[in-house]
Design a protein around this motif. Structure first.
Motif, PDB file in Angstrom:
ATOM      1  N   ASN A   1       0.832  -1.209   0.000  1.00 26.15           N
ATOM      2  CA  ASN A   1       0.000   0.000   0.000  1.00 26.15           C
ATOM      3  C   ASN A   1       0.868   1.261   0.000  1.00 26.15           C
ATOM      4  O   ASN A   1       0.610   2.208  -0.747  1.00 26.15           O
ATOM      5  N   LEU A   2       1.887   1.255   0.845  1.00 22.50           N
ATOM      6  CA  LEU A   2       2.756   2.426   0.967  1.00 22.50           C
ATOM      7  C   LEU A   2       3.548   2.657  -0.323  1.00 22.50           C
ATOM      8  O   LEU A   2       3.623   3.787  -0.819  1.00 22.50           O
TER       9      LEU A   2
ATOM     10  N   ASP B   1      -4.764   9.393   1.172  1.00 18.40           N
ATOM     11  CA  ASP B   1      -4.655   8.277   0.226  1.00 18.40           C
ATOM     12  C   ASP B   1      -4.167   7.009   0.925  1.00 18.40           C
ATOM     13  O   ASP B   1      -4.698   5.923   0.705  1.00 18.40           O
ATOM     14  N   LEU B   2      -3.169   7.182   1.782  1.00 18.54           N
ATOM     15  CA  LEU B   2      -2.646   6.031   2.530  1.00 18.54           C
ATOM     16  C   LEU B   2      -3.726   5.395   3.390  1.00 18.54           C
ATOM     17  O   LEU B   2      -3.888   4.177   3.391  1.00 18.54           O
TER      18      LEU B   2
ATOM     19  N   ARG C   1      -6.071   3.393   1.232  1.00 16.39           N
ATOM     20  CA  ARG C   1      -5.474   2.140   0.721  1.00 16.39           C
ATOM     21  C   ARG C   1      -5.341   1.102   1.826  1.00 16.39           C
ATOM     22  O   ARG C   1      -5.640  -0.072   1.615  1.00 16.39           O
TER      23      ARG C   1
END
Ligand code: 8NA
Ligand code: MG
Ligand code: MG
Ligand code: MG
Length: 303
Positions: A58-59, A73-74, A77
């Protein structure tokens, strides 16, 4: 001066996932191990990784798509890819379910622990930050903090994550043992985390000790738990002790410690791979190995 190589980027990402895959079957208590015995393979029979690798993916994807840390956004996700079969920590699971229902990450985090989680969940994904910020120490420290607080706002979780991201940067530059210990110590002092300073001194003593160091000594002095304080310096110790030895010797030692075997192997595996490169890793296949390879290459190519 060392020119960072492509295989070190690949080694960091593949070492992270491989550590997770190899450590996961031994994590936690008998119930968790029995569950992983049932869930630990894909339909194709490939070994599965856990939350550690999922959040690192994800990162990486967020960093690549948005060219830096974007906390909203992080959060999205992390929340959208949450699945109970990946073995998330209990507070992390609650947090990600709240975010998925639409709550803002800041208030969701405060509702669960007013000061934030001090688990090792920000540290386990921190190695990939060094791939994105390989040169500038201050920039890496800021990026680590901004990406950690989304799920782990507690100062101890942020400090642990930063120890791991900075050590990964040092491994990419193939700095020597004394330099890495000195860099880590100066960050621990700056961050004011006395618990880490004490454990770093213990790690140094174990690293320079002649003769065999036994698992119970490592466990007692450095820890093997799910908090950042009880796992980050254990992983750094293992990576430094075994960095000129075979990867599997390090993983066997991590598994002998018990406790949070997947996360300690994840962090140690990423550090080891950043130093040695992917060609030195055992040629084991696992879930989405090709996708991880592509992500590592994409980050390398934007340097
Ligand atoms: P987390 O955020 O849930 O933190 C881990 C645990 O630490 C929490 O569930 C709490 O019990 C405790 N904790 C954290 N912060 C506080 C606080 N402020 N006050 C009181 N208690 C607190 O999980 P994470 O994302 O940090 O991940 C940690 C570990 O859990 C990772 O190893 C991950 O793989 C997972 N995991 C561990 C085991 C195991 O038994 N070792 C098993 C399954 C999953
Ligand atoms: Mg895990
Ligand atoms: Mg993301
Ligand atoms: Mg774990």
């Amino acid at each position: 001066h060392h020119q960072i190589l492509r295989e070190q980027y690949l080694g960091c990402v593949q070492g992270l996932a491989l550590g997770d895959v190899l450590g996961a079957p031994y994590e936690g208590g008998p119930l968790e191990r029995a569950l992983w015995w049932c869930l630990g393979k894909t339909k194709q029979g490939l070994p599965r990784w856990t939350d550690d690798t999922q959040m690192s993916i994800n990162l990486l994807e967020s960093l690549l798509d948005l060219q830096g840390i974007d906390q909203e956004d992080l959060a999205q996700r992390f929340a959208l890819s949450y699945h109970w079969t990946r073995g998330y920590g209990p507070s992390a699971a609650k947090l990600l379910k709240r975010i998925r229902k639409g709550q803002a990450w800041q208030s969701a985090s405060r509702a669960i622990h007013p000061q934030g989680s001090f688990g090792n969940g920000a540290a386990m994904r921190a190695p990939v930050l060094a791939l994105f910020y390989p040169q500038d120490r201050v920039q890496l420290i800021q990026a680590t903090e901004r990406s950690a607080v989304v799920t782990h706002a507690h100062p101890l979780a942020i400090a642990g994550a930063t120890i791991i991201s900075l050590a990964t940067q040092d491994m990419l530059h193939r700095r020597n043992l004394e330099e890495i210990l000195a860099n880590t110590l100066s960050f621990c002092r700056e961050s004011g985390a006395q618990a880490f300073v004490k454990k770093l001194e213990a790690a140094r003593t174990l690293l320079v000790k002649q003769g065999e160091v036994k698992a119970p000594d490592i466990r007692r002095q450095l820890g093997n738990g799910i908090t950042a304080v009880d796992s980050c310096l254990t992983a750094l110790y293992l990576a430094l002790r075994f960095r000129d030895a075979p990867f599997m010797e390090m993983i066997e030692c991590a598994i002998k410690l018990g406790g949070d075997t997947d996360t300690i192997s994840t962090m140690a595996g990423a550090l080891w791979g950043a130093y040695n490169g992917d060609e030195s890793l055992p040629p084991l296949d696992f879930e989405e190995k090709g996708h991880l390879h592509q992500l590592a290459l994409a980050v390398f190519e934007r340097m």
